[in-house]
Design an enzyme around this catalytic site. Structure first.
Site, short mmCIF file in Angstrom:
data_model
loop_
_atom_site.label_atom_id
_atom_site.label_comp_id
_atom_site.label_asym_id
_atom_site.label_seq_id
_atom_site.Cartn_x
_atom_site.Cartn_y
_atom_site.Cartn_z
N ASN A 1 0.85 -1.19 0.00
CA ASN A 1 0.00 0.00 0.00
C ASN A 1 0.89 1.25 0.00
O ASN A 1 0.78 2.12 0.88
CB ASN A 1 -0.94 -0.01 1.20
N HIS B 1 -8.55 3.57 8.15
CA HIS B 1 -9.07 2.29 7.68
C HIS B 1 -10.49 2.03 8.18
O HIS B 1 -11.28 1.42 7.47
CB HIS B 1 -8.15 1.14 8.13
#
Length: 508
Positions: free
Chosen positions: A349, A380
């Site tokens: 990521n 998140h």
């Protein structure tokens, strides 16, 4: 793209249902089918866009309008009325961009974007019991939050700070003119990245739209020395084909390996009560490996879409090859061969890690590692598993850094010792990552505690012992705060003897 926890789930359709028969045929949730359909359509739209709406054939405004309209359509197709959240956040933050003082524009944008995202995370899960989906409207909302905050900080750097207070990278990315409404919408909602990202820099994006993106990178190379009489014209075709091959392999692994080793295996009675510790260790590694292909698939396909549109050129490597990895979100080879926790995280990521570094790690005055992990967890979502993962990650990061700083020097004296060190650290890193990220895909508290109890909390205990009993040596090569022109000048002044300082000053 969170995996299903072992509890029963309720899937709710959020967008178009026209692909429902295909969803039933493949046994894949409709939301995932809609996601893939949009990304495949985006790939063809990107190819058409690059060929027929190239900067030489049409104006930047037309290109902005096209990518924005298609992006809005894709969001509505995938997420239905839930897409209103995306549009509300974008309009609110553009209001801040226009009205807020440049000295505080980054703070207002950050707190509004992160606050709205967090409220959506909470309401989606705990108020409306939306269920745990593999794809839902929070995904695009997370990407837009990254872009909003990235642009706000870059506008603050360009208009609200002195040039000498900026690092070289901050100076390069600083935005010195506030974007128009069309530019703002295009940057946040373009069809290439609105569904799956990745986040990118505003100046890079505008250069792409205006046709300066590749040309600027090519000017960094002396082509006459390489035998060229004019600038070459790099084509993304080869990069797109390579990434599409990786996407197909990832999809195949997802349909086979991931289905064979679901995360629910980690709470089975056999795993928790009957398997021995070594078996659990190996099985946990296999299950976590099996959970990766969906991320490889989504991020590599998103990268291919951007490249197909002509966006993502990063320059020329030392061998003279054209590189299209400016927007790449992962390096699979480096992930699978990582010999340290840090190396693993740097290649997983990637654009989110870069965002965290630029808006948090390099800017906060204290506890940068802790605050960066906290921001990552908040971004998140609010599932407890995320916080288990990031708190465990902090502990293991500190412990790994301590061990490396204390013992790595003893294994550099010979090639054989270095190979042994690399093999051991690779195995430890892969097992540590599997242990750390398991709660991230399990999401809930009960299965996470059950898993860690079955593993005797072994890595938590080892990490705590390392931190308590090994000396924490400073890492000589780590520099958190980026060097600014001011800091460099101050350092030079400290190095110049007093007698020579005046003469140096007179020269300047």
């Amino acid at each position: 793209m969170a995996a299903e926890p072992p509890s029963s789930l309720s899937y709710r359709t959020t967008g178009s249902t026209c692909l429902h028969p295909l969803s039933e045929l493949l046994g894949i949730p409709l939301d995932q089918v809609n996601f893939v359909a949009c990304q495949v359509f985006a790939l063809f739209a990107a190819l058409w866009f690059r060929i027929y709406l190239s900067p030489g054939k049409t104006s930047p405004n037309v290109r902005h309008a096209f990518v924005t309209i298609f992006g809005i359509y894709f969001v509505i197709f995938c997420f239905g009325w839930y897409s209103i959240h995306l549009f509300v956040l974008v309009l609110m933050c553009y209001g801040i961009m226009v009205t807020a003082n440049v000295s505080s524009i980054h703070r207002y944008s950050f707190f509004v974007a992160m606050g709205y995202l967090t409220i959506c995370h909470i309401s989606r899960i705990y108020i409306f019991h939306y269920g745990i989906l593999t794809t839902d409207f929070s995904g695009p909302l997370m990407i837009v939050t990254q872009k909003i905050t990235t642009l706000a900080f870059q506008v603050h750097d360009g208009l609200g700070r002195r040039a000498e207070d900026l690092s070289a990278e901050q100076h390069r990315l600083a935005v010195k003119v506030k974007p128009s409404f069309l530019q703002y919408l295009s940057y946040l909602l373009n069809f290439m990245s609105v569904i799956a990202g990745p986040c990118n820099n505003f100046k890079d994006y505008i250069a792409f739209i205006e046709g300066r993106h590749i040309h600027t990178k090519l000017l960094e190379v002396n082509w006459k020395q390489r035998g060229f009489h004019s600038l070459p014209e790099p084509s993304p075709t080869r990069a797109v084909k390579h990434k599409l091959c990786m996407t197909l392999v990832s999809l195949l692994l997802f349909l086979t390996l991931t289905k064979s080793f679901p995360v629910t295996c980690l709470v089975d009675d056999w795993f928790v009560h009957k398997a021995n510790f070594l078996t659990r260790l190996c099985y946990l590694y296999i299950v976590m490996q099996a959970s990766k292909p969906k991320y490889y698939f989504a991020w590599t396909l998103a990268d291919a879409v951007n490249n197909a549109a002509g966006f993502g050129f990063s320059g020329v490597d030392k061998n003279g090859n054209f590189c299209w990895d400016l927007l790449s979100n992962l390096n699979i080879w480096k992930i699978e061969t990582a010999t340290s926790f840090k190396m693993y995280l740097e290649n997983w990521n990637i654009q989110t890690a870069t965002w965290l570094k630029r808006v948090c790690y390099e800017r906060v005055p204290w506890y940068p590692t802790v605050l960066t992990f906290v921001l990552s967890a908040l971004w998140h979502g609010v599932y407890p598993g995320y916080y288990f993962t990031f708190l465990t990650g902090i502990l293991i990061t500190v412990a790994a850094r301590t061990v490396r700083n204390n013992y790595r020097c003893y294994f550099l004296s010979s090639r054989a010792l270095k190979v042994v060190y690399d093999v051991v650290t690779w195995a430890v890193t892969q097992l540590a990552v599997s242990y750390t990220v398991a709660p991230f895909v399990m999401l809930a508290v009960e299965p996470t505690i059950s898993l860690y109890k079955s593993m005797y909390f072994y890595l938590h205990i080892i990490s705590l012992l390392i931190i308590l009993f090994l000396p924490i040596k400073p890492h000589a090569h780590t520099q958190r705060q980026p060097q600014t022109l001011n800091s460099v000048n101050k350092k030079k002044k400290r190095l110049i003897p007093p007698r020579k300082l005046s003469s140096a000053g007179s020269i300047l």
